[in-house]
Design a protein around this motif. Structure first.
Motif, PDB file in Angstrom:
ATOM      1  N   THR A 319     -23.353  -2.756  76.787  1.00 55.35           N
ATOM      2  CA  THR A 319     -22.983  -2.452  78.169  1.00 55.35           C
ATOM      3  C   THR A 319     -23.757  -3.325  79.146  1.00 55.35           C
ATOM      4  O   THR A 319     -23.650  -3.167  80.341  1.00 55.35           O
ATOM      5  CB  THR A 319     -23.259  -0.975  78.491  1.00 55.35           C
ATOM      6  N   GLU A 320     -24.533  -4.239  78.621  1.00 48.94           N
ATOM      7  CA  GLU A 320     -25.356  -5.131  79.439  1.00 48.94           C
ATOM      8  C   GLU A 320     -26.188  -4.372  80.447  1.00 48.94           C
ATOM      9  O   GLU A 320     -26.431  -4.825  81.556  1.00 48.94           O
ATOM     10  CB  GLU A 320     -24.480  -6.165  80.159  1.00 48.94           C
ATOM     11  N   GLY A 321     -26.612  -3.181  80.032  1.00 55.30           N
ATOM     12  CA  GLY A 321     -27.467  -2.390  80.893  1.00 55.30           C
ATOM     13  C   GLY A 321     -26.852  -2.104  82.240  1.00 55.30           C
ATOM     14  O   GLY A 321     -27.522  -2.057  83.248  1.00 55.30           O
ATOM     15  N   ARG A 322     -25.538  -1.866  82.237  1.00 57.29           N
ATOM     16  CA  ARG A 322     -24.913  -1.727  83.561  1.00 57.29           C
ATOM     17  C   ARG A 322     -25.003  -0.309  84.107  1.00 57.29           C
ATOM     18  O   ARG A 322     -24.674  -0.059  85.242  1.00 57.29           O
ATOM     19  CB  ARG A 322     -23.466  -2.219  83.531  1.00 57.29           C
ATOM     20  N   HIS A 323     -25.420   0.622  83.273  1.00 57.55           N
ATOM     21  CA  HIS A 323     -25.569   1.985  83.783  1.00 57.55           C
ATOM     22  C   HIS A 323     -27.029   2.232  84.157  1.00 57.55           C
ATOM     23  O   HIS A 323     -27.809   1.305  84.268  1.00 57.55           O
ATOM     24  CB  HIS A 323     -25.063   2.982  82.741  1.00 57.55           C
ATOM     25  N   LEU A 324     -27.390   3.508  84.303  1.00 56.06           N
ATOM     26  CA  LEU A 324     -28.753   3.811  84.743  1.00 56.06           C
ATOM     27  C   LEU A 324     -29.750   3.581  83.606  1.00 56.06           C
ATOM     28  O   LEU A 324     -29.521   4.030  82.485  1.00 56.06           O
ATOM     29  CB  LEU A 324     -28.855   5.278  85.209  1.00 56.06           C
ATOM     30  N   PRO A 325     -30.840   2.884  83.879  1.00 52.68           N
ATOM     31  CA  PRO A 325     -31.791   2.628  82.799  1.00 52.68           C
ATOM     32  C   PRO A 325     -32.684   3.828  82.487  1.00 52.68           C
ATOM     33  O   PRO A 325     -33.268   3.897  81.425  1.00 52.68           O
ATOM     34  CB  PRO A 325     -32.637   1.471  83.357  1.00 52.68           C
ATOM     35  N   TYR A 326     -32.762   4.753  83.438  1.00 53.19           N
ATOM     36  CA  TYR A 326     -33.713   5.861  83.274  1.00 53.19           C
ATOM     37  C   TYR A 326     -33.043   7.133  82.792  1.00 53.19           C
ATOM     38  O   TYR A 326     -31.825   7.213  82.684  1.00 53.19           O
ATOM     39  CB  TYR A 326     -34.438   6.123  84.604  1.00 53.19           C
ATOM     40  N   CYS A 327     -33.867   8.118  82.492  1.00 52.28           N
ATOM     41  CA  CYS A 327     -33.429   9.458  82.095  1.00 52.28           C
ATOM     42  C   CYS A 327     -33.597  10.333  83.326  1.00 52.28           C
ATOM     43  O   CYS A 327     -34.555  10.161  84.075  1.00 52.28           O
ATOM     44  CB  CYS A 327     -34.310   9.916  80.938  1.00 52.28           C
ATOM     45  N   SER A 328     -32.659  11.224  83.581  1.00 51.23           N
ATOM     46  CA  SER A 328     -32.770  12.019  84.803  1.00 51.23           C
ATOM     47  C   SER A 328     -33.546  13.320  84.612  1.00 51.23           C
ATOM     48  O   SER A 328     -33.680  14.116  85.539  1.00 51.23           O
ATOM     49  CB  SER A 328     -31.397  12.274  85.405  1.00 51.23           C
TER      50      SER A 328
ATOM     51  N   ARG B 301     -38.432   8.187  84.596  1.00 50.29           N
ATOM     52  CA  ARG B 301     -38.563   6.727  84.516  1.00 50.29           C
ATOM     53  C   ARG B 301     -39.537   6.277  83.433  1.00 50.29           C
ATOM     54  O   ARG B 301     -39.715   5.087  83.218  1.00 50.29           O
ATOM     55  CB  ARG B 301     -38.868   6.115  85.883  1.00 50.29           C
ATOM     56  N   PHE B 302     -40.148   7.231  82.727  1.00 48.44           N
ATOM     57  CA  PHE B 302     -40.944   6.859  81.558  1.00 48.44           C
ATOM     58  C   PHE B 302     -40.070   6.260  80.460  1.00 48.44           C
ATOM     59  O   PHE B 302     -40.563   5.651  79.526  1.00 48.44           O
ATOM     60  CB  PHE B 302     -41.687   8.071  80.991  1.00 48.44           C
ATOM     61  N   GLU B 303     -38.763   6.495  80.568  1.00 46.91           N
ATOM     62  CA  GLU B 303     -37.827   5.928  79.605  1.00 46.91           C
ATOM     63  C   GLU B 303     -38.055   4.417  79.442  1.00 46.91           C
ATOM     64  O   GLU B 303     -37.966   3.898  78.331  1.00 46.91           O
ATOM     65  CB  GLU B 303     -36.396   6.215  80.078  1.00 46.91           C
ATOM     66  N   ASP B 304     -38.370   3.750  80.535  1.00 46.72           N
ATOM     67  CA  ASP B 304     -38.666   2.305  80.488  1.00 46.72           C
ATOM     68  C   ASP B 304     -39.733   1.992  79.460  1.00 46.72           C
ATOM     69  O   ASP B 304     -39.646   1.027  78.708  1.00 46.72           O
ATOM     70  CB  ASP B 304     -39.266   1.820  81.826  1.00 46.72           C
ATOM     71  N   PHE B 305     -40.763   2.820  79.485  1.00 50.34           N
ATOM     72  CA  PHE B 305     -41.900   2.585  78.611  1.00 50.34           C
ATOM     73  C   PHE B 305     -41.482   2.762  77.148  1.00 50.34           C
ATOM     74  O   PHE B 305     -41.836   1.971  76.285  1.00 50.34           O
ATOM     75  CB  PHE B 305     -43.031   3.562  78.963  1.00 50.34           C
ATOM     76  N   TYR B 306     -40.684   3.794  76.920  1.00 47.05           N
ATOM     77  CA  TYR B 306     -40.165   4.056  75.574  1.00 47.05           C
ATOM     78  C   TYR B 306     -39.353   2.847  75.086  1.00 47.05           C
ATOM     79  O   TYR B 306     -39.540   2.363  73.968  1.00 47.05           O
ATOM     80  CB  TYR B 306     -39.318   5.328  75.625  1.00 47.05           C
ATOM     81  N   GLN B 307     -38.492   2.346  75.961  1.00 44.96           N
ATOM     82  CA  GLN B 307     -37.667   1.212  75.572  1.00 44.96           C
ATOM     83  C   GLN B 307     -38.521  -0.030  75.309  1.00 44.96           C
ATOM     84  O   GLN B 307     -38.253  -0.784  74.386  1.00 44.96           O
ATOM     85  CB  GLN B 307     -36.614   0.941  76.649  1.00 44.96           C
ATOM     86  N   MET B 308     -39.575  -0.179  76.091  1.00 40.16           N
ATOM     87  CA  MET B 308     -40.475  -1.320  75.886  1.00 40.16           C
ATOM     88  C   MET B 308     -41.155  -1.187  74.505  1.00 40.16           C
ATOM     89  O   MET B 308     -41.229  -2.166  73.757  1.00 40.16           O
ATOM     90  CB  MET B 308     -41.526  -1.331  77.015  1.00 40.16           C
ATOM     91  N   VAL B 309     -41.599   0.018  74.176  1.00 39.21           N
ATOM     92  CA  VAL B 309     -42.263   0.215  72.882  1.00 39.21           C
ATOM     93  C   VAL B 309     -41.256   0.031  71.742  1.00 39.21           C
ATOM     94  O   VAL B 309     -41.589  -0.523  70.695  1.00 39.21           O
ATOM     95  CB  VAL B 309     -42.953   1.599  72.810  1.00 39.21           C
TER      96      VAL B 309
END
Lengths: 742, 427, 204
Positions: A319-328, B301-309
């Motif tokens: 999806t080329e990261g086109r959606h939200l990168p985070y968890c809500s 937004r900690f998800e970023d960190f998980y993805q990085m790891v």
């Protein structure tokens, strides 16, 4: 203020007297430092020492004191003399504890102590006791933008603490998204069943509260001013504008659900039986206590599938990261709650939650168990597609436990899409980019600030603080973000967050009314003073201020809004003509220290290295190195600075012209994971120093004579090493040829 | 410190960790009078014992320094260390708190010069390194200790070591006759910021924490990775001092478990993800981290960190609650047994070191408290009573950011009580 | 879409298990941590560990579960049960599933645990006492006459030892000892069976 009368106190306690000649230091204070009064004391921090100083202040009218004793970081309770200007020469941690205790080092140790006395005397004479920002204003009303749960909570909590509040909501009713919910995830023991939202009661309380003024169908047309004196124009539906004068603002503008239509692969838009979480709340509300019907044909709902992380946690290649990168954060518990809507009404309905990581932290685990108890089933799986299949939906997924691809049918599919922050304009996007946009961003606060109309965003559109220890530190003083605009969050957290933001807003108005700084130099009464007659309108200060405190007038002169200022001194560091200063921290307080040291000649083999150290990290690291008796070169002289951003290049050129052999600048980490407490200070310093090479070359000096380091407070071993390596390097390149010309 | 300075306009904050310091400072910076009571000899709490924070990998003592500076610059907060609340009576706006203050044997004359520490020979296990090493029985808890004042361990009082410490002190700061004191304070509101403790890992029998040297807890690992910790920042196996390059992280060690802690402790997933980066920092590509987990709870937004790891080739993830650990007697390796539930794969994998991501247990659990404080089934404070509030990890399992957020909110609730009491008195 | 696919992941089989299998109502509480799977000392002999069986039940894999020999491998060591973070009575559920499969006639034919259990039960209910001799012989000869002789010869020493210790009486071959009220026992068992049938959906 009374005439300046100076005094120096030389402490010989904690072994200082045994290591260095305090008599010599006293003589230097008197002869070179020109101190009117010089006293030695065996233990300055004890009762008699403190009393001596107090007596001198009272009876001898002493106004400026130098304490040559321990670090400025310790014994602050004993050395508390708020009515006088005080400099502290760090003889204990900075000299005797950082130097080896042997005959060989006795001479250089004494030289170090002598120089710190000189520097203290030079500094204090340029200091004034801060009197507090004169442009203070004391409006203590607080305006909240957004009438959802967060905004209402902020308003109510402040009103309950005795502060008048203005609440602005763009729609015609209070409640926000929470008003759309049938029930909420429980926040109290036993965390077993969906609970009443309490939104109606909250809205009723807010509407009835005598301290809360309500503006519905209203938006912010313009925000002017600073903490203690904001003037906010509110545009009403009728087209009329009213102005509210307030002391601080809270932005609780919440979120927008991620547009489900961007998820056609999950059936959005392809079948009316695919809804998002808010869509489901609507269906349940519409059913009005009866059974929820299948949207496509009104048929019976026998099976509901909840798909977690729909359009979230996305950085996949496909999806080329086109959606939200985070968890809500809230969606797992929300889906469990929604599955309970069905299970509580009719246990025969199958409800399945499809997840990859079930995220119900804390006591959320109880809610998860309760969901299972009620028969909600959970499948660790990844959905590949949802398609319409007649009046049902075909859900294809991989069961990650059973390791197989499956397709099943469901009457209703609920996509747990995420939260998108309603944070207004991203002021970091350049104007020319904004021009190109099809949909122009709309500002929320409409700040009349030189640096942009809204609060700077941190990441993914959220106006969060970058500081783990200080979650409310926005970059616009007196304006705080609360609720899901700050960070994705559930209702329980939003209520906590809104209450915390209310606390900070109250603090902001109290501080502003006293002319004091806000975090992190909270309580600081100094403020930036500008000599406009010397200003060349270069705009560096207005651009570089990390907090947007400085505007420009019609003639492009800087307009300092002292109450917005955090006192980092970045403007002072930026100013090429050096017209910005603080009462107790200025180009002169540091510059005179640099000029005051005794400079050995070119053939002495005693180089002098200036350290400019961030007072929050590098300087404590130096102190702790001393505490642990980690020795470092006796050729360094350290000066704490508020932030590396406040370092004016004149200090560097002054030092080099004065014969210093090297300058070490120690600041905090910059970049994405910056640790600078003033956000951009260390970055600014590094940018300015990248240009210092040219100056060095012009002076005929080696570029190594100025070095910048990122130093953390924990670098207790590393800092002495850096110093020693640098001293070694200076030895290699030789003494400065500039000595003796100053 | 006398009782008379506190009034019903004063807020008592119990606990001097980051939540307590925050609650105290936020109120004090609004002009309120605050008494901050900490049972240990220093403020700072558990965050002062962390090496780095997720997700920024910054240093917790940096924030501590700022908070200490705020404290030093603010005359509205009075700090009591070694003080424990033994009783609270009264009602909202009018409480009487009884505090027991343990003897420090060092008075405020102490300059922190360290002469007593040099004079004393006895050593005690260092609680600030979770007992992994020893320290002198006359000690400054750590480099960031506040107040920066030495402490004498009671075990040396009445011994020649105690006398030696006294003799070494040039400023007369050592008072071997100090006794436990009881003081009563009038306060208007109380904030409980009593924090958490790591769950007792020895209770998780199959993991052998009490039997195998190379099974340690996450808080111990944190100290081990800190350059100022017991190993000087080296990741070493306790059994033989060998470099530990292949490290296993076991999630939910105690948490999410009805036999131990019912709740999810929230921080442990992120803590282990962070700790994999310590392994990388120490050994580069030669390091190897394996996380055994049930669900990775890298919220928001900690998800970023998980993805990085996840992108880090030295880290692997196995969805499995480890069944048991045995120690290979020959190699000293810890062998983890279990099943990778994603597709049913059994494993018996040796590692140099196993780190148990132990859960958070509220410190207040099992302590006698005023009757109007209601604890939930995990022992967290659910409601604290009319003029009493909880802050930080006393409320729930929270990370630092959320604990501070929560403490800031608690601070306002306490202020509401104080302001209402004040306005009633005026009227 | 095939009918079987649409039936998958419905809760029909889960409900059947909840209703008819001893402690079956616990199956839904599993959170798929896998500690049971890893804790089983005979785990490597199982096609499906408990956690997987629970997932299969939730996935509606009725036939695969009930015809599996996995739950027959349980030796009641209770390791899984004491470690389960959700406190599922896993051992009991395994036996419950095995029993239910057996009652339905779906259990794998010739599964040794099952065969032994059947022989044991049949031996027991005859007279209310286990007849060690006939039970052993039945076990020896369950795979045919020749294998029976081989088994008996192999176990000869054990047999004589038991006889010496008076743990095995050769006269049992003639019928052996019994409870006093055999008719009462039969009535009791019939009643118990009736209740169980009603509970587990076998009532006619």
């Amino acid at each position: 203020m009374a005439e300046m009368k100076t005094a120096a106190y030389i402490c010989s306690g904690c072994g200082i007297g045994e290591r260095v000649s305090t008599a010599q230091m006293a003589k230097i204070a008197q002869k070179e430092g020109k101190m009117a009064l010089v006293r030695e004391h065996a233990c300055l921090c004890d009762e008699s020492g403190v009393q001596t100083i107090k007596d001198d202040i009272e009876k001898e009218a002493v106004t400026h004191i130098v304490l040559a004793a321990c670090s400025r970081r310790v014994k602050t309770e004993a050395f508390n003399f708020p009515t006088v200007a005080m400099a502290r020469a760090n003889i204990r941690e900075g000299v005797i504890w950082s130097q080896p205790e042997d005959a060989e080092h006795a001479e250089t140790t004494q030289e170090m102590a002598d120089d710190y006395v000189r520097m203290g005397c030079a500094e204090v004479k340029k200091m004034k006791v801060p009197e507090g920002n004169p442009n203070r204003a004391s409006n203590k009303r607080i305006l909240v933008v957004g009438g959802g749960v967060s905004g209402m909570t902020s308003a109510l909590e402040m009103a309950e603490a005795g502060y008048d509040t203005v609440l602005v909501e763009k729609s015609g009713a209070l409640g926000g998204w929470a008003a759309e919910l049938v029930k909420r995830v429980p926040s109290q023991q036993p965390y077993a069943d969906p609970a009443d939202t309490g939104v109606a009661e909250l809205a009723a309380k807010v509407a009835a509260h005598p301290r809360i003024a309500l503006h519905l169908n209203s938006t912010i047309a313009q925000t002017d001013g600073a903490p203690g004196r904001f003037s906010v124009s509110i545009a009403q539906e009728s087209g009329a504008t009213v102005t509210e004068e307030v002391g601080a603002l809270i932005q609780a503008t919440g979120f927008t659900p991620y547009d489900m239509m961007k998820l056609p692969e999950l059936g959005a838009g392809k079948s009316p039986n695919v809804v998002d979480q808010l869509g489901l709340e609507k269906l349940v509300k519409a059913a009005n206590g009866g059974a929820v019907k299948r949207p496509s044909d009104g048929g019976e709902v026998k099976r509901v599938v909840f798909i977690q992380c729909a359009g979230q946690r996305d950085e996949s290649q496909e999806t080329e990261g086109r959606h939200l990168p985070y968890c809500s954060g809230h969606c797992c518990a929300t889906s469990i709650k929604q599955a309970m809507y069905f299970k509580d009404a009719n246990p025969d309905i199958d409800t399945m939650v499809m997840y990859t990581d079930l995220r119900v932290p804390g006591t959320g685990e109880d809610f998860y168990r309760s969901g299972q108890q009620k028969g909600v089933t959970f499948t660790k799986g990844k959905t590949s597609s949802v398609e319409a299949a007649g009046n049902a939906c075909k859900v294809s997924f991989k069961d990650l436990i059973l390791n197989e691809d499956v397709a099943i049918e469901a009457d209703l599919v609920v996509l747990a899409t995420g939260m998108v922050a309603n944070s207004g304009m991203n002021i970091d996007i350049p104007e020319e980019e904004v021009e190109k946009m099809e949909v122009k961003p709309i500002s929320i606060l409409n700040l009349n600030y030189r640096q942009g109309k809204d609060m700077p965003q941190l990441k993914s559109g959220f106006t969060d603080s970058h500081f783990i220890c200080f979650p409310y530190e926005t970059r616009r003083t007196g304006i705080y973000a609360a609720g899901p605009v700050r960070r994705p969050m559930d209702m329980t957290q939003a209520i906590e967050d809104a209450t915390g933001a209310a606390m900070k807003a109250i603090q902001a108005v109290e501080n502003a009314s006293l002319g004091r700084a806000a975090h992190p130099r909270s309580g600081d009464l100094s403020y930036p003073i500008v000599r406009l007659e010397g200003c060349t309108q270069c705009k560096r200060c207005t651009v570089e201020c990390p907090f947007g405190a400085i505007d420009e007038d019609e003639k492009r002169f800087p307009v300092f809004n002292e109450s917005r200022c955090r006192r980092c001194g970045t403007c002072m560091g930026a100013c090429p003509v050096r017209v910005i200063s603080f009462e107790n921290y200025s180009v002169d307080t540091v510059g005179m220290q640099i000029k005051s040291v005794d400079m050995p000649d070119e053939f002495s083999e005693k180089p002098r290295i200036l350290i400019l150290a961030c007072e929050n990290d590098a300087y404590p690291a130096l102190d702790m190195a001393g505490l642990q008796r980690k020795a470092y070169s006796a050729f360094v002289r350290a000066i704490p600075v508020r932030c590396l951003g406040s370092v004016n290049t004149i200090w560097i050129t002054d030092a080099l012209n004065g014969g210093w052999d090297g300058v070490m600048m120690m600041g905090c980490k910059k970049g994405d994971d910056y640790q600078c407490h003033f956000v951009k200070g260390s970055e600014m310093a590094s940018y300015r120093m990248s240009k210092v090479d040219d100056t060095l070359k012009q002076m005929g000096l080696e570029t190594e004579r100025v070095a910048t380091y990122e130093v953390a407070i924990t670098d207790i071993e590393r800092v002495p090493q850096l110093i020693n390596d640098y001293a070694e390097k200076i030895k290699e390149i030789g003494m400065s040829p500039m000595k003796g010309f100053a | 410190m006398s009782a008379s300075i506190a009034t019903n306009q004063t807020i008592l904050v119990v606990g001097g960790g980051i939540s307590g310091m925050t609650a105290a400072l936020e109120a004090a910076e609004c002009g309120k009078q605050v008494i901050l009571a900490e049972k240990l000899p220093t403020l700072g709490g558990r965050t002062a014992l962390l090496y780095r924070y997720f997700p920024k990998m910054c240093h917790p003592v940096c924030g501590l320094e700022i908070n200490l500076r705020r404290l030093k610059g603010n005359r509205n907060v009075r700090v009591l260390t070694m003080a424990e609340v033994s009783a609270i009576s009264g009602t909202r706006g009018d409480y009487t708190a009884t505090l027991k203050i343990a003897p420090r044997y060092v008075n405020e004359k102490c300059t922190g010069c360290g002469d007593c520490g040099k004079a004393v020979t006895a050593e005690i296990p260092n609680p600030f390194n979770y007992g992994l090493d020893k320290m002198k029985a006359a000690y400054l808890p750590h480099g960031m200790a506040y107040p920066q004042r030495y402490v004498l361990d009671p075990s040396i009082v009445g011994t020649p070591d105690g006398e030696a410490a006294k003799a070494a002190c040039k400023v007369g700061a050592i008072d071997l006759g100090m006794q436990e004191e009881t003081i009563e304070l009038k306060v208007g509101a109380v904030v409980w910021a009593t924090g958490w403790k790591p769950y007792d890992a020895a209770k998780i029998q199959p993991y052998g924490y009490d039997r195998f040297a190379n099974v340690i807890t996450s808080v111990e690992f944190e100290r081990m990775c800190d350059p100022h910790g017991p190993t000087g920042g080296k990741i070493l196996r306790p059994s033989d001092g060998k470099e530990a390059k292949n490290v296993a992280f076991i999630q939910c060690a105690g948490s999410r478990d009805e036999n131990h802690l019912r709740h999810c402790s929230r921080i442990c997933c992120m803590a282990s993800l962070k700790q994999t980066q310590y392994v990388r920092e120490a050994w580069g590509d030669e390091g190897k981290s394996t996380i055994y987990y049930i669900d990775i709870r890298a919220i928001d937004r900690f998800e970023d960190f998980y993805q990085m790891v996840q992108r880090d080739s030295t880290v692997s993830f196995i969805k499995s609650k480890v069944a048991k650990i045995v120690q290979d007697e020959k190699t000293g390796d810890v062998v983890l047994h279990g099943v990778d539930t994603e597709g049913y794969k059994r494993y018996a994998t040796p590692h140099d070191l196993a780190v148990l991501a132990v859960g958070m247990e509220p410190s207040i659990k099992g302590v006698s408290l005023p009757a109007d404080i209601v604890l939930d089934s995990s022992g967290f404070i659910e409601t604290a009573g009319d003029g009493m509030f909880s802050a930080g990890c006393a409320t729930n399992a929270l990370d630092v950011n959320r604990a501070v957020q929560n403490a800031t909110a608690a601070s306002l609730r306490a202020i509401q009580v104080i302001n209402k009491t004040a306005s009633m008195e005026k009227a | 879409m095939s009918e079987q696919a649409t039936a998958r992941y419905t809760n029909d089989f889960l409900r059947e298990v909840e209703k008819n299998v001893e402690e079956g109502h616990w199956v839904k509480m599993c959170m798929q941590c896998g500690v049971c799977a890893g804790s089983c000392p005979l785990g490597s002999a199982w096609a499906h560990p408990p956690q997987e069986i629970f997932m299969m039940i939730r996935a509606g894999k009725r036939e695969e579960v009930l015809t599996s020999d996995s739950m027959w491998m349980c030796t009641s060591c209770y390791n899984c049960m004491v470690r389960c973070p959700r406190q599922l009575p896993i051992t009991h559920i395994m036996h419950g599933l095995a029993n239910y499969a057996h009652r339905l006639g779906l259990s794998p034919k010739g599964q040794p645990t099952q065969a032994t259990a059947t022989l044991f039960w049949n031996n027991l209910i005859k007279k209310g006492r286990v007849n060690e001799l006939t039970f052993s012989l039945a076990l020896y000869f369950k795979d045919g006459f020749v294998q029976g002789i081989k088994n008996a010869l192999n176990m000869q020493a054990v047999g004589f030892g038991l006889m010496k210790a008076k743990r095995l009486n050769p006269m049992e071959i003639l019928g052996g000892h019994a409870v006093k009220d055999q008719a009462g026992l039969k009535a009791m068992i019939a009643k118990a069976r009736e209740i169980e049938d009603r509970k587990k959906g076998f009532a006619k």
